[in-house]
Design an enzyme around this catalytic site. Structure first.
Site, PDB file in Angstrom:
ATOM      1  CE1 TYR A 432      25.401  -9.265  30.287  1.00 31.53           C
ATOM      2  CE2 TYR A 432      27.227  -9.100  31.825  1.00 31.53           C
ATOM      3  CZ  TYR A 432      26.748  -9.428  30.582  1.00 31.53           C
ATOM      4  OH  TYR A 432      27.598  -9.923  29.620  1.00 31.53           O
ATOM      5  CE  LYS A 441      15.691  -7.132  28.196  1.00 33.42           C
ATOM      6  NZ  LYS A 441      17.071  -6.599  28.132  1.00 33.42           N
ATOM      7  CE1 TYR A 442      15.917 -10.932  29.609  1.00 31.27           C
ATOM      8  CE2 TYR A 442      15.490  -9.125  31.119  1.00 31.27           C
ATOM      9  CZ  TYR A 442      16.352  -9.816  30.282  1.00 31.27           C
ATOM     10  OH  TYR A 442      17.647  -9.375  30.112  1.00 31.27           O
ATOM     11  CD  GLU A 495      28.115 -14.014  27.973  1.00 32.13           C
ATOM     12  OE1 GLU A 495      28.967 -13.142  27.735  1.00 32.13           O
ATOM     13  OE2 GLU A 495      26.945 -13.986  27.536  1.00 32.13           O
ATOM     14  CG  ASP A 522      32.721 -14.835  19.518  1.00 31.08           C
ATOM     15  OD1 ASP A 522      31.622 -15.027  18.975  1.00 31.08           O
ATOM     16  OD2 ASP A 522      33.373 -13.777  19.389  1.00 31.08           O
ATOM     17  CG  MET A 523      27.668 -15.844  18.881  1.00 25.36           C
ATOM     18  SD  MET A 523      26.060 -15.021  19.002  1.00 25.36           S
ATOM     19  CE  MET A 523      26.146 -14.346  20.656  1.00 25.36           C
ATOM     20  CD  GLU A 538      18.961 -10.421  26.942  1.00 25.72           C
ATOM     21  OE1 GLU A 538      18.261  -9.388  27.020  1.00 25.72           O
ATOM     22  OE2 GLU A 538      19.284 -11.100  27.927  1.00 25.72           O
ATOM     23  CD  GLU A 547      23.878  -2.834  22.095  1.00 25.62           C
ATOM     24  OE1 GLU A 547      23.822  -3.980  22.583  1.00 25.62           O
ATOM     25  OE2 GLU A 547      23.474  -1.818  22.697  1.00 25.62           O
TER      26      GLU A 547
END
Length: 824
Positions: A432, A441-442, A495, A522-523, A538, A547
């Site tokens: 991470y 990216k952010y 998360e 889990d989403m 992301e 992924e």
């Protein structure tokens, strides 16, 4: 920038052999020490052997031409007795091999430090004469044995002759056998000195004619006892041919052209820019020579290239780019490669400077040769060293990454990494941390969230849900975006990694407080209090979807309001064919598990050449250099959902794509490179596409491309077409996702299509014996656009129509995901 090693080629005479015992330094040791201490050179280069070795080899292995009619019977008998003695000595040497002390320039281990040695120039592993080939191989094995004995770092071997192309496999076989000497513990590398170009090819716009395979004699000079001669070396014949063409080009009134060679208009002995610019086609003969050698040697790790810049550079940038994907460990720079500047100092042409800078990522060693021969009026011998040191100290062309990325990308160049398994594995905090150090990216995410919030009405409390929150960087982006857009929102973070969730708990307690609510799970099945206006994630991989972003976001779409926004809104996968000796060798290492060549890898590509070209190619069927495979969009409103709001199956996320690439320059295909582009929101995006990244998200380093290897390398001639098929597939139970891929290669041909070509009554294709390719039908007749099967429906004969001959194909890689898959 790292300092590139530069070697000084010792001029003749080479220091004599030692005259006092150890530990006294030998004359060669003293010369090496003095050279390195008094100059800025890092190494010295010298021949491993001397002329005494050549004299003995010629005496044993060659026989001069003699006129028998001038000798008396007694003289003939005496000559025969002498020949018998030499033949006996020669056969003893062939049996035992070996060098003598007075035949070597390097005889002590202490002399091997900081030394680059070269093999004898006069050996001919590719001679048209079989006897010379085998005797040359025995001699070279003796030199290699000496190099191994002294643990010399490298032995540079002269290149084969282009005019002896028919015997190149014999040369390559001999090199392959040399690489087996010393076993697995052998240290000494073999480097083949390959010329950057063939002058004959540059002048004639085509490769030099080769000697026929049955050539056994030469017109003049000495004669080998097995019918050939060393004095008429193919290199000298090649040079004579070159001189003949230059003379003919300079004397256009001359009509004789006995070899029927094509002379480029305006060619001159100086290889002028004007004549070079007029050259078309692909000057590839020297690279193809190397490709044959390394292929027959099985991409051996101790085999490399010494790129010889004695000849002019090819005028084609694409032809030069091939070498960026090859193991170029040494660059041979003779004084004759330099040109004088206005003050007479030696410099390199701008094209040569650019080429050397492009090669700097391989950190080659430069060997300066002939610098003491006073070829330039100013500067002296050290001017060459100073100039090369200046050129190689300048930064190379930018690779798209900022200097700040060096800390994180160092050591990853051309390193094969298995893609992440984000659903099956929980990432560590260090992983991470690396991703979170990419400010680009952010910054892009924050800008996209800000624009999306700004499009929502003011004065209301909105909902933003971050799925796959990790350690919380996107949550922080969301809070900053709320402040910038002057909007109010409830922020939820989801998360599944229990360890990362501890970090989220800590940040909520210390930083965010009541601004953020966090949810573990889990989403795809966790519940949140309310539907959101904006969902942020992301989950992108190097290929966009590798992924499992589509599957994850499909399960999280139930969080969105009917008018909700997903960031990213869409992403596309792209593919291009590449050549890379290093990646191909690494993926075929015996230590890798079965199926390694059918597994995609994440790679920071460095020694890689993208071999496709823009434009339609000869046939007009080809697409862009980098082509789009497929796209995913979020949210999708057309899916069949189950009672929980998740898609009933995953078949809507399967994809397939077909691509046709133009290959402008001969190359070896070692695999495919995968890239992605993502549309976050409005005009904000992310990209690692090699042509677009600098415009969309410059200096971003969070993602490296995806490498799809091939089980076997595929040679592609200049002007060929490459057809690539890619599939993204899933199993019926929705438990895993995998990719499959295959490639085919074709050549476009122009031919007469006979009136009898077409379909027979039973539907099979038929070719008349009078077809346009010597009356023989293609063995691959069923390939689309094959010879004898015109793309036109007309039954009449068409002159010069373009059709395709299939010249190569791979097997299907990773069928049914047997070797590589990502688990759901």
């Amino acid at each position: 920038m790292p300092r590139h090693p530069i070697a000084f080629s010792l001029p003749s005479p080479i220091p004599s052999l030692p005259v006092s015992p150890r530990p006294d330094p030998s004359p060669l040791q003293q010369t090496i020490s003095n050279t390195l201490s008094s100059t800025d050179y890092d190494l010295v280069s010298l021949p491993l052997t001397n002329t005494a070795w050549q004299d003995r080899w010629e005496r044993l292995c060659l026989r001069p031409v003699e006129e028998d009619e001038d000798l008396t019977p007694d003289q003939l008998a005496e000559r025969d007795r002498e020949r018998e003695k030499v033949d006996l000595e020669a056969d003893v040497w062939r049996r035992d091999g070996g060098l003598k002390r007075d035949e070597v320039n390097v005889s002590r281990l202490e002399e091997s430090q900081a030394v680059i040695t070269t093999a004898a120039e006069w050996l001919e592993l590719d001679s048209p004469d079989e006897g010379i080939r085998f005797d040359s191989e025995i001699a070279l094995r003796s030199e290699m044995a000496q190099a191994l004995y002294l643990s010399l770092p490298v032995l540079i071997i002269p290149a084969p002759s282009l005019i002896n192309r028919a015997f190149l496999p014999s040369y390559a076989r001999a090199i392959s056998n040399l690489l087996q000497m010393g076993g697995s513990s052998a240290f000494t590398q073999i480097s083949i000195r390959i010329p950057i170009s063939d002058p004959v090819e540059l002048i004639t716009q085509g490769p030099a004619p080769s000697l026929p395979q049955n050539t056994t004699t030469t017109p003049t000079g000495n004669k080998h006892k097995r019918i050939s001669s060393l004095s008429t070396r193919p290199t000298s014949m090649h040079q004579a041919q070159l001189n003949q063409m230059i003379n003919q080009a300079n004397n256009p009134s001359s009509t004789s052209n006995p070899q029927n060679l094509r002379i480029a208009s305006g060619a001159s002995s100086t290889m002028s820019t004007k004549s070079s610019a007029a050259i078309t086609g692909d000057p590839s003969s020297t690279w193809e020579m190397w490709d044959c050698i390394r292929t027959l040697c099985g991409y051996h790790p101790r085999l490399s290239v010494t790129l010889d810049l004695t000849n002019p550079l090819p005028p084609s940038v694409g032809a030069l780019a091939r070498w960026t994907a090859e193991p170029v460990k040494y660059i041979w720079l003779p004084a004759g490669s330099f040109i004088p500047n206005a003050k007479g100092y030696p410099v390199l042409s701008k094209a040569c400077q650019a080429f050397l800078r492009g090669m700097s990522k391989q950190n080659p060693t430069y060997v300066l040769h002939g610098t003491t021969m006073q070829k330039h009026t100013a500067g002296g011998p050290t001017a060459y060293l100073q100039y090369v040191r200046h050129i190689t100290s300048q930064p190379p062309a930018p690779n798209g990454l900022p200097p700040s990325a060096d800390e994180f990308t160092s050591g990853y160049a051309d390193y094969l990494q298995a893609p992440l398994q984000p659903l099956m594995d929980d990432l560590g905090s260090a992983t991470y941390d690396i991703f979170e150090r990419d400010p680009v990216k952010y910054r892009q995410y924050e800008e996209a969230i800000t624009l999306a919030l700004s499009d929502l009405p003011a004065g209301q409390t909105h909902v933003v849900t971050v799925v796959g929150a990790g350690r919380g960087p996107l949550v922080a982006c969301t809070l900053r975006a709320l402040s910038r857009a002057d909007r109010q929102a409830n922020v939820y973070a989801v998360e599944k990694n229990p360890n990362a969730f501890i970090t989220l708990q800590e940040r909520k307690a210390i930083e965010w407080g009541d601004q953020v609510e966090i949810f573990f799970g889990d989403m795809r099945n966790v519940d949140v209090p309310e539907k959101c206006d904006i969902m942020v994630s992301e989950l992108l991989g190097s290929f966009g979807d590798n992924e499992l972003s589509p599957e994850c976001l499909d399960g999280a779409m139930r969080f969105l309001k009917p008018t909700g926004i997903s960031i990213p809104t869409s992403y596309t996968a792209h593919v291009a064919p590449i050549s890379s000796s290093k990646l191909f060798h690494d993926v075929h290492q015996p230590s890798r598990p079965a199926g390694a060549t059918e597994t995609p890898y994440v790679v920071m590509m460095s020694q890689v050449n993208l071999i496709s070209g823009d434009g339609g190619g000869v046939s007009g069927r080809c697409g862009e250099k980098v082509q789009q495979c497929w796209q995913f969009e979020h949210p999708r409103r057309d899916l069949i959902l189950d009672s929980s709001g998740s898609p009933l199956t995953n078949t809507h996320n399967t994809r397939s794509s077909r691509h046709i690439f133009h290959i402008p320059h001969a190359a070896t295909l070692h695999g495919l490179a995968g890239y992605f582009e993502a549309h976050l929101y409005s005009n904000v995006g992310l990209s690692i596409h090699p042509d677009n990244a600098h415009r969309v998200s410059p200096d971003m380093f969070s993602w490296f491309p995806l490498y799809f290897p091939l089980k076997e390398a595929l040679y592609l001639p200049s002007g060929s077409e490459l057809e690539v098929n890619l599939w993204r597939l899933c199993d019926s139970r929705g438990r895993k996702i995998w990719y499959e891929w295959s490639v085919e290669s074709y050549l476009s041909v122009s031919q007469n299509i006979p009136t009898s070509a077409g379909l027979t009554p039973n539907g099979s294709r038929h070719v008349s014996s009078s077809g346009g390719l010597g009356g023989q039908p293609s063995p691959l007749m069923d390939a689309p656009f094959s010879p004898g099967f015109s793309s036109s429906n007309s039954a009449s004969t068409h002159i010069g129509e373009l059709n395709r001959i299939k010249i190569g194909q791979t097997s299907l890689h990773n069928p049914a995901g047997v070797h590589s898959w990502v688990g759901l």
